[in-house]
Design an enzyme around this catalytic site. Structure first.
Site, mmCIF file in Angstrom:
data_model
loop_
_atom_site.group_PDB
_atom_site.id
_atom_site.type_symbol
_atom_site.label_atom_id
_atom_site.label_comp_id
_atom_site.label_asym_id
_atom_site.label_seq_id
_atom_site.Cartn_x
_atom_site.Cartn_y
_atom_site.Cartn_z
ATOM 1 N N GLN A 45 -5.223 -1.928 9.817
ATOM 2 C CA GLN A 45 -4.957 -3.384 8.834
ATOM 3 C C GLN A 45 -5.457 -4.388 9.898
ATOM 4 O OE1 GLN A 45 -3.302 -3.702 5.772
ATOM 5 N NE2 GLN A 45 -3.926 -5.851 5.980
ATOM 6 N N LYS A 49 0.767 -1.266 -0.041
ATOM 7 C CA LYS A 49 0.154 0.041 -0.068
ATOM 8 C C LYS A 49 0.892 1.304 0.054
ATOM 9 C CE LYS A 49 -3.548 -2.505 2.189
ATOM 10 N NZ LYS A 49 -4.299 -3.169 3.226
ATOM 11 N N ASP A 103 -11.917 2.459 3.605
ATOM 12 C CA ASP A 103 -12.256 1.111 3.682
ATOM 13 C C ASP A 103 -13.610 0.789 3.323
ATOM 14 O OD1 ASP A 103 -10.085 -0.757 3.536
ATOM 15 O OD2 ASP A 103 -9.752 -1.070 5.617
#
Lengths: 350, 350
Positions: free
Chosen positions: A154, A110, A177
């Site tokens: 995460q 990322k 997200d």
């Protein structure tokens, strides 16, 4: 973001299969590619990875890696334009708790992707034994930081931390997200718009769009009902007027249902579960699953295998994503896209 | 709450059909009921309301009116126990804007139901030309009122008022309609629990439970994808491990999909749309639709007709809700149940 079954691995033997024949927006069967020496290793559920016969019809391979690259290049240009015009650099904060190796790899990928497009990444690595309060404090800090436009925690988190509490704490305006229940609720409701759509299912739909695969009025079947892929994928397909069915572990004779699907999205992480006989001839097939399967013939000692028995399915489907280089790279591209969208919204930038 | 296609009408010719044969929890075909003189009026889509043949197998009639009565009686006892033990009376606030006749009827019915179980109802009738701010102010007032445990804004609202803004303003702890996107999001997500589930779909599932109709592992089809019934009904069925498909106006050949349904819920408001031939033999059929159809042979000049062609369907299904007296009364029962649940939560009452 995303669980361990999703990846954005960028190299593999499979990538050799990625090529595309498109003419005036319509798909043609791709020509015989001759005898490819795909590994013959036994993989899950007895899917036969046979040598491809030159006489079999073959699906268009949906090249997620190439599409993700195009998207990232577009974002790169836009990010640069934004910096030039209003002096703002989009910021993405990633919180990683503990030392999960796979998570660390994703976070690294990322970061690399952010660098590529010009998004500033803020990484926070917290020790495995951090308390829930400490993680919440970090989330809160990023919520208040005006240089951060997206926050990503995460997953998975260490078991002593309540995932719900942490995800709920992410400001809905920075929930790149799209996992906040308020975003999911808006996604489910007609006439409502979520601020963000979860990255992996968004990437699946984006691939269908980019390959001109009609969704409206089609039968779509989603295998898997996870919060991060299956369920939001089904909601997205329904928003685009597909007739959607969701298959899960309690479904009897799933193959009877998948055989009716014009569009099939699988997101369960069961290598080669979906056989060629499960697929309606001409269907578009999106494979979100990705698992390591031991393979001593490769340098790494493993191959990455999806939910779909690719060799069988590619003879029946009209279009199919490979694993890897299908959905995986799109997930990160959508994360960058969500972060950029968020920044535009914060700064009212068109 | 709910749109105009839902009602809790309590009398009708159809109610004559409500009877039930249950033996040890299993369903037996109900015996021939002889020649019932159901009106022969032509109804929507050519469903033949033929005289029932004594040789046809017949579905169990799911008696929503009777089940709703039992639920209300249980709530009445619980409300009384709560008052006795902690001196708290549950309160439900209903906001009605304008003079929609049907809405007024529903509000009256809700008030009556509240009175029956001992819930205090607060009615606020605002003039048609009230501003959005005025309505928001009323919502806010009830949000802050500790004697109010549930708030319900009667829909539809006048067109100059933004429904979303009003519904979003209802405190999630008092959202007894379950329409807040945060509640819908939690309903959609595995591992999350909504504070409230929308009343009509909750009533549908409650009827399935009360008639011991197995949901887990079954194929379920929902016709209609509205925010207030179809979508949450599908989410509820999925939470109970059914394999769910949602049919809507863009679905081609819906009858091919409904024929696979062990459980069929229809919520579109199209009189007699679902013919007997659409139904899998032995399916459980829940009819949420309810529309007035002109009928000069009745005193009122109309009959209430559901989405399901009842006469045909009841010969194929194993269990079916009538219209009226099927789902309608359950909606109000679930509203009372949600209000009581809310009160228990506010006062930590077991």
């Amino acid at each position: 973001m995303a669980s361990m079954i999703f990846t954005d691995c960028s190299t593999s033997t499979m990538s050799r299969l990625n090529h595309l024949n498109r003419l005036n927006g319509a798909f043609l069967p791709r020509p015989c590619v001759g005898k490819l020496s795909l590994p013959r290793t036994a993989s899950g559920r007895g899917c036969t990875l046979s040598i491809r016969s030159s006489s079999s019809p073959s699906a268009i391979v949906i090249n997620g890696k190439a599409e993700a690259k195009k998207i990232k290049d577009d974002i790169k240009i836009e990010v640069s334009r934004m910096k030039e015009l209003i002096g703002v650099v989009p910021g993405l904060a990633v919180i990683l708790v503990g030392e999960n190796k796979e998570s660390a790899t994703y976070v690294r990928n990322k970061k690399k992707a952010c660098e590529y497009v010009g998004i500033k990444s803020f990484e926070l690595l917290l020790p495995e034994d951090s308390s829930e309060e400490e993680v919440l404090k970090s989330v809160s800090g990023f919520n208040d930081d005006p240089s951060v436009h997206g926050i990503l925690v995460q997953l998975p988190l260490p078991s002593h931390i309540d995932e719900q509490n942490i995800l709920n704490a992410v400001s809905i305006e920075k929930d790149v997200d799209g996992f906040h229940p308020l975003n999911i609720g808006r996604l489910a409701m007609r006439g409502r718009e979520p601020l963000f759509v979860p990255c992996t299912p968004k990437g699946c739909i984006e691939l269908l769009h980019r390959y001109n695969i009609v969704i409206k009025g089609k039968r779509a079947v989603v295998i898997g009902r996870s919060n991060i892929v299956g369920m939001p994928a089904a909601l997205l397909l329904q928003r685009e007027d597909a007739t959607v069915s969701i298959i899960h572990s309690r479904t009897e004779n799933p193959e009877e249902i998948t055989r009716e699907a014009d569009i099939l999205i699988s997101a369960v992480g069961q290598p080669n579960m979906v056989r060629g006989s499960w697929i309606k001839p001409g269907a578009a097939v999106i494979d979100v699953g990705i698992k390591r399967v031991e393979d001593s013939s490769t340098a790494r000692g493993y191959r990455l295998v999806g939910d779909i028995c690719y060799e069988e399915a590619s003879k029946v489907a009209s279009a199919i994503t490979p694993v890897p280089d299908g959905v995986g790279p799109m997930t990160i591209a959508m994360l960058l896209s969500n972060t950029f969208t968020s920044t535009k919204r914060f700064h009212n930038f068109q």
